[in-house]
Scaffold this motif. Structure first.
Motif, PDB file in Angstrom:
ATOM      1  N   ALA A 260       0.632  -1.236   0.052  1.00  8.15           N
ATOM      2  CA  ALA A 260      -0.128   0.027   0.016  1.00  8.15           C
ATOM      3  C   ALA A 260       0.902   1.138   0.043  1.00  8.15           C
ATOM      4  O   ALA A 260       0.548   2.318  -0.686  1.00  8.15           O
ATOM      5  CB  ALA A 260      -0.822  -0.043   1.085  1.00  8.15           C
ATOM      6  N   ARG A 261       2.008   1.223   0.859  1.00 13.48           N
ATOM      7  CA  ARG A 261       2.945   2.348   0.995  1.00 13.48           C
ATOM      8  C   ARG A 261       3.553   2.569  -0.576  1.00 13.48           C
ATOM      9  O   ARG A 261       3.570   3.772  -1.122  1.00 13.48           O
ATOM     10  CB  ARG A 261       3.871   2.203   1.887  1.00 13.48           C
ATOM     11  CG  ARG A 261       3.505   2.555   3.302  1.00 13.48           C
ATOM     12  CD  ARG A 261       4.602   2.339   4.337  1.00 13.48           C
ATOM     13  NE  ARG A 261       4.957   1.204   4.834  1.00 13.48           N
ATOM     14  CZ  ARG A 261       5.846   0.556   4.564  1.00 13.48           C
ATOM     15  NH1 ARG A 261       7.120   1.564   4.286  1.00 13.48           N
ATOM     16  NH2 ARG A 261       6.448  -0.699   4.866  1.00 13.48           N
ATOM     17  N   GLU A 262       3.803   1.591  -1.248  1.00 13.80           N
ATOM     18  CA  GLU A 262       4.510   1.874  -2.592  1.00 13.80           C
ATOM     19  C   GLU A 262       3.388   2.233  -3.417  1.00 13.80           C
ATOM     20  O   GLU A 262       3.982   3.181  -4.476  1.00 13.80           O
ATOM     21  CB  GLU A 262       5.052   0.300  -2.993  1.00 13.80           C
ATOM     22  CG  GLU A 262       6.274   0.155  -2.218  1.00 13.80           C
ATOM     23  CD  GLU A 262       6.757  -1.391  -2.542  1.00 13.80           C
ATOM     24  OE1 GLU A 262       6.228  -1.910  -3.810  1.00 13.80           O
ATOM     25  OE2 GLU A 262       7.323  -1.907  -1.960  1.00 13.80           O
ATOM     26  N   GLY A 352      12.092   0.465  -5.515  1.00 21.01           N
ATOM     27  CA  GLY A 352      12.321   1.840  -5.784  1.00 21.01           C
ATOM     28  C   GLY A 352      13.724   2.101  -5.222  1.00 21.01           C
ATOM     29  O   GLY A 352      14.394   3.030  -5.479  1.00 21.01           O
ATOM     30  N   GLY A 353      14.334   1.354  -4.067  1.00 18.28           N
ATOM     31  CA  GLY A 353      15.519   1.436  -3.708  1.00 18.28           C
ATOM     32  C   GLY A 353      15.693   2.661  -2.449  1.00 18.28           C
ATOM     33  O   GLY A 353      16.571   2.992  -2.462  1.00 18.28           O
ATOM     34  N   ALA A 354      14.676   2.993  -2.295  1.00 16.63           N
ATOM     35  CA  ALA A 354      14.735   4.041  -0.923  1.00 16.63           C
ATOM     36  C   ALA A 354      15.433   3.621   0.307  1.00 16.63           C
ATOM     37  O   ALA A 354      14.881   2.423   0.620  1.00 16.63           O
ATOM     38  CB  ALA A 354      13.272   4.770  -0.648  1.00 16.63           C
ATOM     39  N   LEU A 374      13.786  11.763   0.774  1.00 22.44           N
ATOM     40  CA  LEU A 374      14.468  10.094   1.059  1.00 22.44           C
ATOM     41  C   LEU A 374      13.444   9.316   2.024  1.00 22.44           C
ATOM     42  O   LEU A 374      13.416   8.168   1.891  1.00 22.44           O
ATOM     43  CB  LEU A 374      15.674  10.244   1.698  1.00 22.44           C
ATOM     44  CG  LEU A 374      16.992  10.046   0.830  1.00 22.44           C
ATOM     45  CD1 LEU A 374      18.272  10.150   1.634  1.00 22.44           C
ATOM     46  CD2 LEU A 374      16.962   8.875  -0.218  1.00 22.44           C
ATOM     47  N   THR A 375      12.762  10.022   2.803  1.00 25.52           N
ATOM     48  CA  THR A 375      11.896   9.277   3.691  1.00 25.52           C
ATOM     49  C   THR A 375      10.327   9.237   3.482  1.00 25.52           C
ATOM     50  O   THR A 375       9.400   8.364   3.837  1.00 25.52           O
ATOM     51  CB  THR A 375      12.112  10.111   5.172  1.00 25.52           C
ATOM     52  OG1 THR A 375      11.315  11.357   5.128  1.00 25.52           O
ATOM     53  CG2 THR A 375      13.405  10.072   5.623  1.00 25.52           C
ATOM     54  N   ALA A 376      10.290   9.868   2.044  1.00 29.76           N
ATOM     55  CA  ALA A 376       8.667   9.839   1.694  1.00 29.76           C
ATOM     56  C   ALA A 376       8.138   8.487   1.529  1.00 29.76           C
ATOM     57  O   ALA A 376       7.010   8.236   1.641  1.00 29.76           O
ATOM     58  CB  ALA A 376       8.606  10.835   0.432  1.00 29.76           C
ATOM     59  N   PRO A 377       9.014   7.542   1.012  1.00 31.61           N
ATOM     60  CA  PRO A 377       8.258   6.031   0.898  1.00 31.61           C
ATOM     61  C   PRO A 377       8.112   5.409   2.018  1.00 31.61           C
ATOM     62  O   PRO A 377       7.207   4.530   2.132  1.00 31.61           O
ATOM     63  CB  PRO A 377       9.703   5.306   0.087  1.00 31.61           C
ATOM     64  CG  PRO A 377      10.294   6.396  -0.644  1.00 31.61           C
ATOM     65  CD  PRO A 377      10.263   7.591   0.193  1.00 31.61           C
ATOM     66  N   SER A 378       8.657   5.984   3.134  1.00 33.85           N
ATOM     67  CA  SER A 378       8.333   5.419   4.477  1.00 33.85           C
ATOM     68  C   SER A 378       7.087   6.235   5.020  1.00 33.85           C
ATOM     69  O   SER A 378       6.220   5.581   5.723  1.00 33.85           O
ATOM     70  CB  SER A 378       9.641   5.159   5.351  1.00 33.85           C
ATOM     71  OG  SER A 378      10.433   4.540   4.994  1.00 33.85           O
TER      72      SER A 378
END
Length: 575
Positions: A260-262, A352-354, A374-378
Motif C-alpha cells: 500500500a505504501r509503494e 524503488g531503492g529508497a 528520502l523518507t517519503a516512501p516510508s
C-alpha cells in the motif's frame, strides 16, 4: 590540491544540508541541548529558482519548524512589514530570504562549505568538506534536499545539458528568449516553467502523457463553519480527509502494508497546477497532451524528438532545447555523498531503492538519520513538501538524543605522567621502578562547533528542492498546495508554523504518538474522531484500517523508539 586535516573535536551531531529540513532539525536538536553543527549553503536550492516563481503552498503551511513556533513565515513577514495571507501566493525568493532569517534566529551558526563524503569512524562518522577538512561526529543527519534525485526520462538522458536540462537546473529563463523550448511534464513545475518561458519571450511547448491537465481549486476560506470543516478539513497538503491522513499521520502511514505504501507513494497527490497559474497558462501557445517521447537525437544545435500520440503514427518535433520537469526519484544509490561501503550496507524498501528508516528517522546504520524526500516512501507524501519538516524535526531530534544516550562518548585522553629520571646506576631507557605509562591519546568529546559547515549539495530538498529542499516530483523544491487535489510534490512542501505548533512539548513526547496534535482554533475542530481516522486509513490503503482502539498510541511509539535504540531502523525488523 587541498591538504586534508582532521579536527580533533568529536561533535554530537553533524547535519548535512541547510534547507528547510536541515534547519528545522537543527532548531529542535539545539532545543534538546544537543551540540549540532550544520553544514551547507543556506537555502541554496531555493535561492537558485527562477525569478517570478511562486510557492504553491499556503503561507500558514510554509513554516520551517522550531519547538516554540516563534519563527514562522508570518513572523518573518511582520519584520518586513509585508503580511502574508491565506489564498495569496508567496514569491519563492521571499521564502528563501525567510529561510535565511530562520537560520540566523533559530539555528546554531551554519558552516556553508559543502560536504563531499560521509564515512564510518570509530567514534561514529566522519564528514569530509570540500576544502579537505574532516569533521567527526557521533551522529549524522542527511538532509540533502531533492536535487540529487532529479529524474530525466531515458530517451532524453543521453543528450547533454546543452540540449536537455531538468527544470530544477534553471535560475533564470530569460536566456531562452526567442528560442523554441519544449517542456516535458504535466505538474506544477512543468506548467509554471512553460508560463515563465512564454512571459520571457520564448516559444514554449508542453508535451505531457496525461490526456488532460489537472488544476487545484481555489482553497476554501481558512475559517469555516463546523459542517464545511467536517466535510473537508484544511491541511498543509490540501483540503480533504485523505490529505488529512497524509499530512497529520505520517507515522500511521509508515505502518501501512508495504504494498500500500509503494502504491500511494507512486500515485498520491498526482501532478496538478496551482489555481493561480491557470489563467496565465492560457498564453502558452502549444500544449500537446496524450503524448509520450519515444526517442531523442541531436538535430543541428537542437533536438529532434520522436513523439507517440494518442492515435496514429509517431510524429517528429524539432526544438532548440528540452526541459524535463519530470520529478525526482529518492533512490539510495543517488546519495553519492555516502561512502560506497556505508551506502551498500543500508537496508532499502522495495524496488524503488529508497532507504529504510525507523519511527524516529534513523536508518539501519545506528546513528545515521535521514530527512526529507528520502523518507517519503516510508512516511508518505508529506515528506515531499516543506510541510513535513515539522513532523520530521521533532521526532528526529528525539531519536538523536536517544542515540547519544546509547552510544557512549569517546573517552578523553588521560594526562601523561612524566617519566622519572633513571635512578643512579640504572641504564636510561629501562623500565622505571615506579610511575605509569601514558594512556593512548583519544579524541576530545563535546565542545561547541565553530561556525563553519557543509552539505553534500544544495538543500531542498528538498527540502529541498531540501526535497527538497526543492520536495518534489515534477517539481522544483519542497512545497505544498492547499487546493484540491495537490500536485505530486511539485515544489516541496511547507513545514514548521502550524507543524511546529503541532509538535508535542518534550514532557509529553511519548503521548505525541504517531498523530501530531493540531494547532488551535479552526484546526482543533478539524481533528477527526478515532473512527474517522480508521476510515481514512482504510480509504487510502485499500485494506481495512485499524479500529479506533488500534490507532497507534503513546505505548506504540515508545516501544518502536526503544526497538530503534536496540537495533537501528525498526530494531532489526522490516516494516
Amino acid at each position: 590540491m587541498q591538504k586534508k586535516h582532521t579536527s580533533p573535536e568529536v561533535h554530537e551531531l553533524l547535519i548535512v544540508g541547510a534547507g528547510p529540513y536541515g534547519l528545522s532539525v537543527a532548531a529542535h536538536a539545539a532545543a534538546r541541548g544537543v551540540e549540532a553543527r550544520v553544514l551547507g549553503p543556506v537555502m541554496s536550492a531555493w535561492h537558485a529558482m527562477p525569478t517570478g516563481m511562486l510557492l504553491k503552498s499556503e503561507p500558514w503551511a510554509s513554516d520551517l519548524s522550531d519547538p516554540a513556533g516563534a519563527y514562522g513565515l508570518a513572523a518573518y513577514a511582520a519584520t518586513r512589514r509585508s503580511p502574508v495571507r491565506h489564498g495569496e501566493p508567496v514569491p519563492v525568493n521571499f521564502f528563501a530570504e525567510y529561510g535565511d532569517w530562520f537560520a540566523r534566529k533559530a539555528v546554531p551558526a551554519v558552516d556553508e562549505r559543502l560536504v563531499v563524503a560521509v564515512r564510518r569512524h570509530p567514534d561514529g562518522f566522519e564528514a569530509e568538506t570540500e576544502d579537505g577538512e574532516t569533521l567527526v561526529a557521533r551522529t549524522v543527519v542527511l538532509a540533502v534536499g531533492v536535487l540529487p534525485f532529479t529524474e530525466i526520462p531515458a530517451p532524453l538522458a543521453a543528450l547533454g545539458p546543452d540540449r536537455v536540462t531538468h527544470s530544477s537546473h534553471h535560475t533564470e529563463l530569460g536566456r531562452f528568449a526567442g528560442r523554441d523550448v519544449t517542456v516535458v511534464g504535466a505538474g506544477q513545475a512543468a506548467l509554471e516553467t512553460a508560463v515563465l518561458l512564454t512571459e520571457a519571450g520564448a516559444r514554449a511547448r508542453v508535451l505531457a502523457r496525461t490526456p488532460r491537465l489537472r488544476w487545484n481549486t481555489l482553497p476554501p476560506a481558512l475559517h469555516r463553519g463546523p459542517w464545511e470543516t467536517a466535510r473537508a478539513p484544511h491541511t498543509g497538503l490540501g483540503a480533504g480527509w485523505q490529505n488529512w491522513f497524509y499530512a497529520r499521520t505520517p507515522g500511521l502511514f509508515r505502518r501501512l502494508p508495504a504494498e500500500a505504501r509503494e502504491r500511494l507513494f507512486d500515485t498520491a497527490l498526482g501532478p496538478a497546477g496551482a489555481w493561480w497559474l491557470r489563467h496565465r497558462f492560457e498564453a502558452v501557445p502549444d500544449v500537446r497532451l496524450g503524448r509520450r517521447v519515444l526517442a531523442a537525437e541531436p538535430a543541428g544545435a537542437g533536438v529532434r524528438l520522436t513523439v507517440a500520440g494518442p492515435a496514429g503514427p509517431a510524429a517528429e518535433v524539432e526544438t532548440d532545447h528540452v526541459i524535463a520537469a519530470t520529478g525526482f526519484a529518492p533512490r539510495l544509490d543517488r546519495v553519492t555523498v555516502l561512502d560506497p561501503e556505508l551506502r551498500a550496507g543500508l537496508r532499502t524498501l522495495g524496488p524503488g531503492g529508497a532507504p529504510e528508516v525507523g519511527p524516529l528517522f534513523e536508518s539501519s546504520e545506528p546513528g545515521l538519520f535521514l530527512a526529507g524526500l528520502l523518507t517519503a516512501p516510508s512516511f508518505g507524501p508529506a515528506m515531499r513538501f516543506v510541510y513535513g519538516a515539522g513532523y520530521t524535526a521533532e521526532r528526529l531530534a528525539r531519536g538523536v538524543a536517544r542515540r547519544l544516550r546509547t552510544r557512549p562518548a569517546p573517552t578523553p585522553p588521560r594526562p601523561r605522567t612524566p617519566e622519572p629520571a633513571p635512578a643512579p646506576g640504572r641504564a636510561a631507557g629501562t623500565a622505571p621502578a615506579s610511575g605509569t605509562a601514558g594512556a593512548p591519546r583519544g579524541a576530545v568529546a563535546g565542545g561547541v562547533a565553530e561556525p563553519p559547515a557543509t552539505t553534500s549539495g544544495p538543500p531542498a530538498t528538498t527540502s529541498g528542492p531540501t526535497a527538497g529542499q526543492p520536495a518534489p516530483t515534477a517539481g522544483r523544491a519542497p512545497e505544498t498546495a492547499t487546493g484540491s487535489p495537490v500536485p505530486v510534490g511539485e515544489v516541496p512542501a511547507p513545514a514548521g508554523g502550524a507543524a511546529a505548533r503541532e509538535v508535542p512539548a518534550p514532557a509529553g513526547e511519548a503521548a505525541a504518538g504517531e498523530v501530531p496534535a493540531p494547532a488551535g482554533g479552526a484546526a482543533a475542530r478539524e481533528v477527526p474522531a478515532p473512527g474517522r481516522e480508521a476510515a481514512a486509513v482504510k480509504s487510502v490503503s485499500g485494506t481495512p484500517g485499524p479500529t479506533a482502539g488500534e490507532v497507534p498510541g503513546p505505548s506504540t511509539e515508545v516501544a518502536e523508539a526503544e526497538a530503534a535504540d536496540a537495533g537501528g531502523a525498526h530494531g532489526g525488523r522490516r516494516p
